[in-house]
Write a protein that holds these residues in place. Structure first.
Motif, PDB file in Angstrom:
ATOM      1  N   LYS A 196       8.032   6.844   3.734  1.00 45.14           N
ATOM      2  CA  LYS A 196       6.580   6.987   4.421  1.00 45.14           C
ATOM      3  C   LYS A 196       6.020   5.709   3.355  1.00 45.14           C
ATOM      4  CE  LYS A 196       5.324  11.408   6.015  1.00 45.14           C
ATOM      5  NZ  LYS A 196       6.308  12.369   5.722  1.00 45.14           N
ATOM      6  N   ARG A 197       6.498   5.645   1.874  1.00 44.42           N
ATOM      7  CA  ARG A 197       5.756   4.709   1.207  1.00 44.42           C
ATOM      8  C   ARG A 197       6.253   3.369   1.535  1.00 44.42           C
ATOM      9  NH1 ARG A 197       6.772   7.261  -4.924  1.00 44.42           N
ATOM     10  NH2 ARG A 197       5.654   5.296  -5.201  1.00 44.42           N
ATOM     11  N   ILE A 198       7.304   3.071   1.971  1.00 42.08           N
ATOM     12  CA  ILE A 198       7.776   1.785   2.233  1.00 42.08           C
ATOM     13  C   ILE A 198       6.893   1.327   3.514  1.00 42.08           C
ATOM     14  CG2 ILE A 198       9.781   0.367   3.289  1.00 42.08           C
ATOM     15  CD1 ILE A 198      11.660   1.974   1.503  1.00 42.08           C
ATOM     16  N   VAL A 199       6.969   2.170   4.761  1.00 42.25           N
ATOM     17  CA  VAL A 199       6.267   1.914   5.910  1.00 42.25           C
ATOM     18  C   VAL A 199       4.841   1.603   5.492  1.00 42.25           C
ATOM     19  CG1 VAL A 199       5.459   2.801   8.121  1.00 42.25           C
ATOM     20  CG2 VAL A 199       7.743   3.310   7.359  1.00 42.25           C
ATOM     21  N   SER A 200       4.173   2.366   4.628  1.00 42.65           N
ATOM     22  CA  SER A 200       2.852   2.098   4.487  1.00 42.65           C
ATOM     23  C   SER A 200       2.449   0.872   3.635  1.00 42.65           C
ATOM     24  CB  SER A 200       2.016   3.452   3.886  1.00 42.65           C
ATOM     25  OG  SER A 200       1.969   3.257   2.616  1.00 42.65           O
ATOM     26  N   LEU A 201       3.452   0.767   2.745  1.00 41.35           N
ATOM     27  CA  LEU A 201       3.262  -0.730   1.934  1.00 41.35           C
ATOM     28  C   LEU A 201       3.548  -1.709   2.962  1.00 41.35           C
ATOM     29  CD1 LEU A 201       3.134  -2.375  -0.580  1.00 41.35           C
ATOM     30  CD2 LEU A 201       5.725  -1.776  -1.062  1.00 41.35           C
ATOM     31  N   MET A 202       4.660  -1.593   3.875  1.00 43.03           N
ATOM     32  CA  MET A 202       4.681  -2.684   4.822  1.00 43.03           C
ATOM     33  C   MET A 202       3.508  -3.004   5.505  1.00 43.03           C
ATOM     34  SD  MET A 202       8.019  -3.898   4.883  1.00 43.03           S
ATOM     35  CE  MET A 202       8.477  -4.399   6.370  1.00 43.03           C
ATOM     36  N   LYS A 203       2.821  -2.037   5.996  1.00 43.82           N
ATOM     37  CA  LYS A 203       1.615  -2.107   6.857  1.00 43.82           C
ATOM     38  C   LYS A 203       0.571  -3.156   6.019  1.00 43.82           C
ATOM     39  CE  LYS A 203      -0.721  -1.109  10.406  1.00 43.82           C
ATOM     40  NZ  LYS A 203      -0.275  -1.910  11.589  1.00 43.82           N
ATOM     41  N   GLU A 204       0.509  -2.710   4.590  1.00 45.50           N
ATOM     42  CA  GLU A 204      -0.415  -3.328   3.672  1.00 45.50           C
ATOM     43  C   GLU A 204      -0.288  -4.717   3.671  1.00 45.50           C
ATOM     44  OE1 GLU A 204      -0.771  -1.692  -0.201  1.00 45.50           O
ATOM     45  OE2 GLU A 204      -0.785   0.227   0.602  1.00 45.50           O
ATOM     46  N   LEU A 205       1.194  -5.046   3.873  1.00 43.13           N
ATOM     47  CA  LEU A 205       1.637  -6.466   3.609  1.00 43.13           C
ATOM     48  C   LEU A 205       1.667  -7.027   4.973  1.00 43.13           C
ATOM     49  CD1 LEU A 205       4.536  -5.832   1.146  1.00 43.13           C
ATOM     50  CD2 LEU A 205       1.982  -6.450   0.664  1.00 43.13           C
ATOM     51  N   GLY A 206       1.246  -6.432   6.041  1.00 43.38           N
ATOM     52  CA  GLY A 206       0.944  -7.197   7.370  1.00 43.38           C
ATOM     53  C   GLY A 206       2.282  -7.052   8.331  1.00 43.38           C
ATOM     54  N   VAL A 207       3.128  -5.927   8.185  1.00 42.13           N
ATOM     55  CA  VAL A 207       4.245  -5.846   8.877  1.00 42.13           C
ATOM     56  C   VAL A 207       4.219  -4.510   9.490  1.00 42.13           C
ATOM     57  CG1 VAL A 207       6.760  -5.860   9.338  1.00 42.13           C
ATOM     58  CG2 VAL A 207       5.501  -7.468   7.733  1.00 42.13           C
ATOM     59  N   THR A 208       4.187  -4.265  10.914  1.00 40.80           N
ATOM     60  CA  THR A 208       4.014  -2.767  11.446  1.00 40.80           C
ATOM     61  C   THR A 208       5.563  -2.527  11.635  1.00 40.80           C
ATOM     62  OG1 THR A 208       2.251  -3.563  12.589  1.00 40.80           O
ATOM     63  CG2 THR A 208       3.301  -1.477  13.380  1.00 40.80           C
ATOM     64  N   LEU A 209       5.992  -1.460  11.204  1.00 41.07           N
ATOM     65  CA  LEU A 209       7.231  -0.578  11.522  1.00 41.07           C
ATOM     66  C   LEU A 209       6.900   0.787  12.197  1.00 41.07           C
ATOM     67  CD1 LEU A 209       8.985  -0.762   8.099  1.00 41.07           C
ATOM     68  CD2 LEU A 209       9.613  -2.123   9.783  1.00 41.07           C
ATOM     69  N   THR A 210       8.045   1.037  12.755  1.00 42.78           N
ATOM     70  CA  THR A 210       8.198   2.482  13.348  1.00 42.78           C
ATOM     71  C   THR A 210       7.663   3.364  12.531  1.00 42.78           C
ATOM     72  OG1 THR A 210       9.839   1.821  14.899  1.00 42.78           O
ATOM     73  CG2 THR A 210       9.360   4.162  15.018  1.00 42.78           C
ATOM     74  N   GLY A 211       6.612   4.426  12.671  1.00 41.56           N
ATOM     75  CA  GLY A 211       6.203   5.393  11.733  1.00 41.56           C
ATOM     76  C   GLY A 211       7.502   6.108  11.089  1.00 41.56           C
ATOM     77  N   ALA A 212       7.258   6.580   9.559  1.00 36.67           N
ATOM     78  CA  ALA A 212       8.390   7.031   9.108  1.00 36.67           C
ATOM     79  C   ALA A 212       8.432   8.427   9.524  1.00 36.67           C
ATOM     80  CB  ALA A 212       8.232   7.006   7.585  1.00 36.67           C
ATOM     81  N   GLY A 213       9.397   9.032   9.850  1.00 39.40           N
ATOM     82  CA  GLY A 213       9.856  10.374  10.190  1.00 39.40           C
ATOM     83  C   GLY A 213       9.766  10.465  11.620  1.00 39.40           C
ATOM     84  N   ALA A 214       9.263   9.313  12.420  1.00 40.04           N
ATOM     85  CA  ALA A 214       9.325   9.441  13.887  1.00 40.04           C
ATOM     86  C   ALA A 214      10.620   9.805  14.409  1.00 40.04           C
ATOM     87  CB  ALA A 214       8.805   7.996  14.344  1.00 40.04           C
ATOM     88  N   THR A 215      11.803   9.673  13.753  1.00 34.72           N
ATOM     89  CA  THR A 215      13.086   9.923  14.212  1.00 34.72           C
ATOM     90  C   THR A 215      13.578  11.199  14.003  1.00 34.72           C
ATOM     91  OG1 THR A 215      13.894   8.941  12.158  1.00 34.72           O
ATOM     92  CG2 THR A 215      13.907   7.299  13.908  1.00 34.72           C
ATOM     93  N   TRP A 216      12.767  12.068  13.602  1.00 32.63           N
ATOM     94  CA  TRP A 216      12.963  13.515  13.458  1.00 32.63           C
ATOM     95  C   TRP A 216      12.160  14.135  14.295  1.00 32.63           C
ATOM     96  CZ3 TRP A 216      15.827  11.144   9.934  1.00 32.63           C
ATOM     97  CH2 TRP A 216      17.001  11.591   9.460  1.00 32.63           C
TER      98      TRP A 216
END
Ligand SMILES: Cc1ncc(COP(=O)(O)O)c(C=O)c1O
Length: 429
Positions: free
Chosen positions: A361-381
């Protein structure tokens, strides 16, 4: 492998975090806007099928083997479309329905029919109290969303390098009559990219479910999506069923979504003679008739499996460098650091990445702050709850190679920074 940040002295760790924070600040200042979230073909890939659009014009013959394509009727799909689907799946065309443009839509309708009307004479699932579905995880979020929508309890099952943990699958399916189904992506699974071993396929085919209305939802979405000339070989589940003397156990789905145009292709389903007759009855109420002009265009463009394979080789030439770039960037940036693992698939649409526990979750939200959208953390569960909060799905196909390279450089900094901070917090705790 030792975690590089856990092995550092306090002073070294402080310094490493300071340097990574500086790198993150520089990235933030660039104001990037990149997307590595959904598994979509790139524009270059969809362009490969543009010439299909020229195959139907106002002067075209609008029928297939005598079946009219310009009117109602032909509920199982045009003969050539059924033949192509049957050849792809390695089954008899008699047991194939080609209908709609989305296989997920067919899966949804199969779940819905079981829920409201039941399978094989059993009570509808909605009248049986609590019922469950097994969800190999990490898995495909949209599968889990379908069963969750009907209040079916999604039960996570561990994934191994050979497929779902079959000891657990057998234990639950064979002992618990409230277990009604399992979601499977047997080839180049979403998101791990692994293909089920022959033994896994055979164990599925030999299952003796406690519930007569249990079905395996065999979503062969990536059946022809090899990155290399030699793709993973998946045992045909219907051959394995025959070998095991089992019937009425599997619904298999696939589509041309990532062969031609997502959402404007052909979707198909096959099952045993009994099961397909039941689905046919349900579909005859749920649908009027299939999109036969789309089917006609497709079978003229891709008349047989050889044509599909030749077309997919063109996709592979576009997609393969992206997958190879993911491996290269992750290896260069994180290899040997002892903080992450990732898969190296030979096909499909995803790479599955695992960082330290509590990092996703922390990586995905940091990536968002840095301008890169990833699939939401946890979405694969199921229910978006990754028990270790470690898994991230990387979808490399849509961005250009250059954008992907940039996004992965940011990713490496984000993974390192979050991992270093976690190591520091653990020390301070
Ligand atoms: C495993 C899997 N099944 C199905 C789909 C969707 O296929 P369709 O467009 O045929 O509904 C996807 C798309 O990402 C997928 O990954």
């Amino acid at each position: 492998m030792a975690n590089v940040y856990e092995s550092m002295s306090n002073a070294q760790l402080d310094e490493a975090i300071r340097e990574l924070e500086e790198q993150a600040e520089q990235i933030r200042a660039r104001g990037l806007l990149l997307d590595m979230a959904r598994g979509k073909p790139s524009p270059e890939q969809t362009d490969l099928s543009r010439s299909m659009l020229d195959l139907l014009g106002s002067n075209s013959e609008l029928s297939d083997q005598g079946a009219p394509a310009d009117n109602y009727g032909i509920p199982d799909g045009l003969p050539s479309a059924r033949a192509l689907a049957a050849e792809l799946l390695g089954v008899s065309a008699d047991n194939v329905i080609v209908n709609g443009s989305s296989s997920l839509n067919l899966m949804h309708d199969a779940v819905c029919n079981a829920y409201t009307h039941g399978i094989g004479g059993a009570d509808p699932w909605c009248k049986q109290g609590e019922v469950k579905f097994l969800c190999p995880s990490p898995g495909y979020d949209r599968h889990f969303a379908v069963t969750a929508r009907y209040g079916i309890v999604n039960v996570p099952i561990a994934m191994t390098a050979d497929g779902p943990d079959m000891d657990e699958v057998e234990r639950l399916v064979e002992s618990d009559p409230t277990v009604k189904g399992i979601w499977c992506v047997p080839k180049y699974a979403n998101p791990t990219g692994i293909s089920y071993s022959n033994e896994t396929v055979r164990r599925f085919a030999r299952l003796k479910p406690a519930a007569t209305d249990f079905r395996i939802f065999w979503d062969n979405a990536y059946i022809v999506h090899d990155l290399y000339d030699e793709g993973d070989e998946l045992l045909n589940i219907f051959d394995a069923l025959e070998e095991a003397g089992t019937t009425d156990l599997v619904y298999e789905f696939a589509s041309t979504a990532k062969v031609t145009f997502p959402s404007s292709g052909m979707a198909f389903v096959t099952a045993s003679a009994n099961d397909i007759a039941e689905l046919r009855r349900a579909f005859s109420i749920m649908r009027v008739s299939p999109e036969k002009l789309t089917q006609l265009m497709h079978v003229r463009f891709l008349p047989d499996v050889a044509a599909v394979r030749a077309h997919m080789a063109k996709h592979a030439a576009i997609v393969r460098p992206r997958f190879e770039l993911v491996q290269q960037k992750l290896e260069e940036g994180l290899g040997g650091a002892g903080i992450a693992t990732w898969t190296n698939p030979r096909g499909g649409y995803f790479v599955s990445f695992d960082g330290p526990d509590g990092s996703a979750k922390r990586i995905v939200s940091l990536m968002k702050e840095l301008g890169v959208t990833l699939t939401g953390a946890g979405a694969t569960w199921p229910y978006g709850k990754d028990p270790r909060d470690s898994n991230i799905r990387i979808a490399p196909t849509y961005p250009s190679l250059q954008q992907l390279g940039e996004a992965l450089d940011v990713f490496v900094v984000a993974v390192r920074l979050v991992s270093a901070r976690i190591a520091q917090e653990e020390r301070q705790a």
